[in-house]
Design an enzyme around this catalytic site. Structure first.
Site, PDB file in Angstrom:
ATOM      1  N   ARG A 198       0.845  -1.191   0.000  1.00 25.40           N
ATOM      2  CA  ARG A 198       0.000   0.000   0.000  1.00 25.40           C
ATOM      3  C   ARG A 198       0.887   1.250   0.000  1.00 25.40           C
ATOM      4  O   ARG A 198       2.016   1.224   0.484  1.00 25.40           O
ATOM      5  CB  ARG A 198      -0.917   0.011   1.223  1.00 25.40           C
ATOM      6  CG  ARG A 198      -1.813  -1.221   1.340  1.00 25.40           C
ATOM      7  CD  ARG A 198      -2.585  -1.204   2.643  1.00 25.40           C
ATOM      8  NE  ARG A 198      -3.468  -2.359   2.770  1.00 25.40           N
ATOM      9  CZ  ARG A 198      -3.125  -3.503   3.353  1.00 25.40           C
ATOM     10  NH1 ARG A 198      -1.913  -3.647   3.878  1.00 25.40           N
ATOM     11  NH2 ARG A 198      -3.991  -4.500   3.425  1.00 25.40           N
ATOM     12  N   LYS A 222      -1.652  -2.701   8.049  1.00 23.08           N
ATOM     13  CA  LYS A 222      -2.805  -2.352   8.870  1.00 23.08           C
ATOM     14  C   LYS A 222      -2.756  -3.094  10.199  1.00 23.08           C
ATOM     15  O   LYS A 222      -2.356  -4.255  10.261  1.00 23.08           O
ATOM     16  CB  LYS A 222      -4.095  -2.713   8.127  1.00 23.08           C
ATOM     17  CG  LYS A 222      -4.378  -1.837   6.913  1.00 23.08           C
ATOM     18  CD  LYS A 222      -5.711  -2.191   6.293  1.00 23.08           C
ATOM     19  CE  LYS A 222      -6.058  -1.263   5.137  1.00 23.08           C
ATOM     20  NZ  LYS A 222      -7.365  -1.588   4.526  1.00 23.08           N
ATOM     21  N   HIS A 293      -2.881   2.459  -5.610  1.00 22.21           N
ATOM     22  CA  HIS A 293      -3.572   1.196  -5.369  1.00 22.21           C
ATOM     23  C   HIS A 293      -3.758   0.429  -6.670  1.00 22.21           C
ATOM     24  O   HIS A 293      -3.874  -0.804  -6.668  1.00 22.21           O
ATOM     25  CB  HIS A 293      -4.927   1.451  -4.701  1.00 22.21           C
ATOM     26  CG  HIS A 293      -5.285   0.426  -3.675  1.00 22.21           C
ATOM     27  ND1 HIS A 293      -4.627   0.299  -2.473  1.00 22.21           N
ATOM     28  CD2 HIS A 293      -6.229  -0.544  -3.682  1.00 22.21           C
ATOM     29  CE1 HIS A 293      -5.154  -0.703  -1.777  1.00 22.21           C
ATOM     30  NE2 HIS A 293      -6.123  -1.223  -2.487  1.00 22.21           N
ATOM     31  N   ARG A 296      -0.912  -1.742  -7.030  1.00 24.88           N
ATOM     32  CA  ARG A 296      -1.091  -2.897  -6.134  1.00 24.88           C
ATOM     33  C   ARG A 296      -1.981  -3.936  -6.817  1.00 24.88           C
ATOM     34  O   ARG A 296      -1.671  -5.134  -6.816  1.00 24.88           O
ATOM     35  CB  ARG A 296      -1.720  -2.408  -4.831  1.00 24.88           C
ATOM     36  CG  ARG A 296      -2.020  -3.477  -3.784  1.00 24.88           C
ATOM     37  CD  ARG A 296      -2.434  -2.762  -2.500  1.00 24.88           C
ATOM     38  NE  ARG A 296      -3.114  -3.601  -1.541  1.00 24.88           N
ATOM     39  CZ  ARG A 296      -2.517  -4.347  -0.626  1.00 24.88           C
ATOM     40  NH1 ARG A 296      -1.202  -4.405  -0.589  1.00 24.88           N
ATOM     41  NH2 ARG A 296      -3.222  -5.044   0.254  1.00 24.88           N
ATOM     42  N   HIS A 319      -3.348  -9.232   3.204  1.00 20.47           N
ATOM     43  CA  HIS A 319      -4.793  -9.331   3.408  1.00 20.47           C
ATOM     44  C   HIS A 319      -5.087 -10.263   4.578  1.00 20.47           C
ATOM     45  O   HIS A 319      -4.518 -11.351   4.675  1.00 20.47           O
ATOM     46  CB  HIS A 319      -5.483  -9.890   2.166  1.00 20.47           C
ATOM     47  CG  HIS A 319      -5.589  -8.905   1.048  1.00 20.47           C
ATOM     48  ND1 HIS A 319      -5.789  -9.275  -0.269  1.00 20.47           N
ATOM     49  CD2 HIS A 319      -5.541  -7.549   1.032  1.00 20.47           C
ATOM     50  CE1 HIS A 319      -5.849  -8.197  -1.019  1.00 20.47           C
ATOM     51  NE2 HIS A 319      -5.701  -7.136  -0.256  1.00 20.47           N
ATOM     52  N   TYR A 328      -8.898 -10.647  -7.368  1.00 22.10           N
ATOM     53  CA  TYR A 328      -7.931 -10.683  -8.463  1.00 22.10           C
ATOM     54  C   TYR A 328      -8.101 -11.917  -9.328  1.00 22.10           C
ATOM     55  O   TYR A 328      -7.710 -11.899 -10.490  1.00 22.10           O
ATOM     56  CB  TYR A 328      -6.510 -10.599  -7.900  1.00 22.10           C
ATOM     57  CG  TYR A 328      -6.295  -9.354  -7.091  1.00 22.10           C
ATOM     58  CD1 TYR A 328      -6.299  -8.100  -7.696  1.00 22.10           C
ATOM     59  CD2 TYR A 328      -6.146  -9.401  -5.714  1.00 22.10           C
ATOM     60  CE1 TYR A 328      -6.139  -6.947  -6.960  1.00 22.10           C
ATOM     61  CE2 TYR A 328      -5.978  -8.253  -4.966  1.00 22.10           C
ATOM     62  CZ  TYR A 328      -5.980  -7.030  -5.599  1.00 22.10           C
ATOM     63  OH  TYR A 328      -5.826  -5.890  -4.867  1.00 22.10           O
TER      64      TYR A 328
END
Length: 347
Positions: A198, A222, A293, A296, A319, A328
Site C-alpha cells: 500500500r 494495517k 492502489h 497494487r 490481506h 484478483y
C-alpha cells in the site's frame, strides 16, 4: 454498567504532530479525533453516548492500531449513529438495540447512500456494539444480528504487462541523469509494482527495512502487522541508486530513518507519492489513470497470471482474509474469457 470518564477518554485520543518539515506537499500531521462541533465529533450528544464514542475512537487508535483513515471514517459513522439514536430518544449505550441500528441504516438507504457506504456503516456499527459489549457498556451485542447489503466489488482496472514496463522504463530514463527526485520516483514506482504494498506502507518504510542481500522489505501494514515482502532485482537496483545518489542530496537533520524523502527532506507524504504515480501514468501513452492502489492491483493480477497461488498473493498483500484477495482471480478469469473468445473457433 461502566462508563469511562470523559476526561480519561479525551486524553487518550490526543496525538502529536510530525517532527521536522513537511514533505513535498507541506502536509500537516495526521489529524486526530474531530473536536466537538466538527464532523464526527460528540457535540450535542448525551454525555453517556459522547463518552462512549470517544472511548471507542481511542480503542480503534491505540488498541487496534487502525489507520487514520479508518479511525476518521468509523468516528464519523458512529457519531451519526448516536445522533440518530438521540433523535429517537435513546440516551445511553444499552438503549442502542437492533431496531435503532436498522432504523439508522434504513434512513441512510432512503437518502441514497451507495451499497458500499451502507456496508461500511453497518460494519462500523457492528464493531462499535461488539466493543461496547466487551467493555461492559451494554449487556449484549445489539449489532451481532445486523445485516447489511453486500457491496458490489467491481473488477479493478490494472495495467497490461507492456504498459507497466513502459511506465517503469520511462521513470528509469528520467532518473538516468542522477537527479534526486527522478531517482526517488523511479525507486518508489519499482517498489510499488514489485511488492504490491500500500502507498501508506511505502511511505512508512525506513532505510533499515530494506534487505538488499535477500531482496526483502520489512513492511508494517494495517493494525501494525509486520510482514516480509520480496522484491525483484530491478526494484533493488532502483532503491540502491536512490540511497547512494538521490537520498543524500535531500537528507536533512529532520529526515530520520525514512527511506523515501520529500523535496524538503521530510518523510515522503502519501499525497506526493500518489501524484508521482498519476504523472508517470499520464505520460505513458495508452495507460489508464491509476492511483498507487492500481499498481497494487496490477502486481497481484500479474502474479496470479504468472502462476502464483492465491495464498501466496494474500500473504504478499497483507490481506487478513483470503476472500479479499479473490477479487484478483476474477480479473484473471475475465482475461481468460477474452482470450478464449479471440482464440476458440466456436467461442
Amino acid at each position: 454498567m461502566t462508563i469511562l470518564p470523559l476526561s480519561v477518554t479525551v486524553c487518550l485520543v490526543s496525538e502529536t504532530g510530525l517532527v521536522g518539515p513537511a514533505d513535498d506537499g507541506g502536509a500537516p500531521a495526521e489529524p486526530g479525533e474531530a473536536p466537538p462541533g466538527e464532523p464526527g465529533g460528540s457535540a450535542g450528544l448525551p454525555p453517556a453516548l459522547a463518552s462512549a464514542r470517544e472511548a471507542f475512537v481511542a480503542h480503534l487508535r491505540h488498541e487496534r492500531g487502525a489507520s487514520g483513515h479508518t479511525v476518521r471514517a468509523y468516528s464519523a459513522d458512529i457519531a451519526a449513529l448516536l445522533e440518530h439514536a438521540r433523535r429517537m430518544g435513546r440516551t445511553s449505550v444499552p438503549e442502542l438495540d437492533l431496531p435503532v441500528l436498522r432504523s439508522w441504516l434504513a434512513r441512510q438507504r432512503a437518502s441514497g447512500c451507495a451499497r458500499s457506504t451502507l456496508a461500511r456503516r453497518a460494519a462500523a456499527a457492528r464493531t462499535f456494539t461488539a466493543w461496547a459489549a466487551r467493555a461492559g457498556l451494554a449487556e449484549a451485542d445489539a449489532g451481532a444480528l445486523l445485516a447489511s447489503p453486500k457491496a458490489r466489488r467491481p473488477l479493478p482496472t490494472v495495467l497490461r504487462r507492456d504498459e507497466a514496463a513502459a511506465v517503469l522504463d520511462s521513470a528509469a530514463a528520467l532518473a538516468a541523469d542522477g537527479e534526486p527526485l527522478p531517482l526517488r520516483n523511479a525507486a518508489l514506482l519499482e517498489v510499488l509494482y514489485a511488492s504490491g504494498i500500500r502507498v501508506a506502507e511505502l511511505c512508512g518504510l525506513d532505510t533499515d527495512d530494506v534487505d538488499e542481500s535477500r531482496r526483502l522489505l520489512r513492511v508494517v501494514g494495517k493494525g501494525d502487522k509486520e510482514r516480509r515482502v520480496p522484491v525483484g532485482l530491478p526494484a533493488v537496483r532502483a532503491v540502491r541508486a536512490w540511497l547512494q545518489e538521490g537520498r543524500p542530496a535531500l537528507r536533512t537533520p529532520f529526515s530520520g530513518p525514512a527511506l523515501f524523502l520529500g523535496a524538503r527532506g521530510g518523510r515522503l507524504d502519501v499525497r506526493t507519492a500518489r501524484r508521482v504515480v498519476h504523472e508517470r501514468l499520464a505520460a505513458t501513452p495508452g495507460a489508464p489513470d491509476l492511483a498507487p492502489h492500481g499498481l497494487r492491483h496490477t502486481a497481484a493480477t500479474h502474479l496470479l497470471e504468472g502462476g502464483a497461488d492465491l495464498r501466496s498473493v494474500q500473504e504478499l498483500l497483507g490481506h487478513a482474509s483470503l476472500g479479499t484477495t479473490q477479487v484478483y482471480t476474477h480479473v484473471s478469469v475475465e482475461r481468460l474469457k477474452a482470450t478464449y473468445e479471440r482464440a476458440h473457433p466456436r467461442a
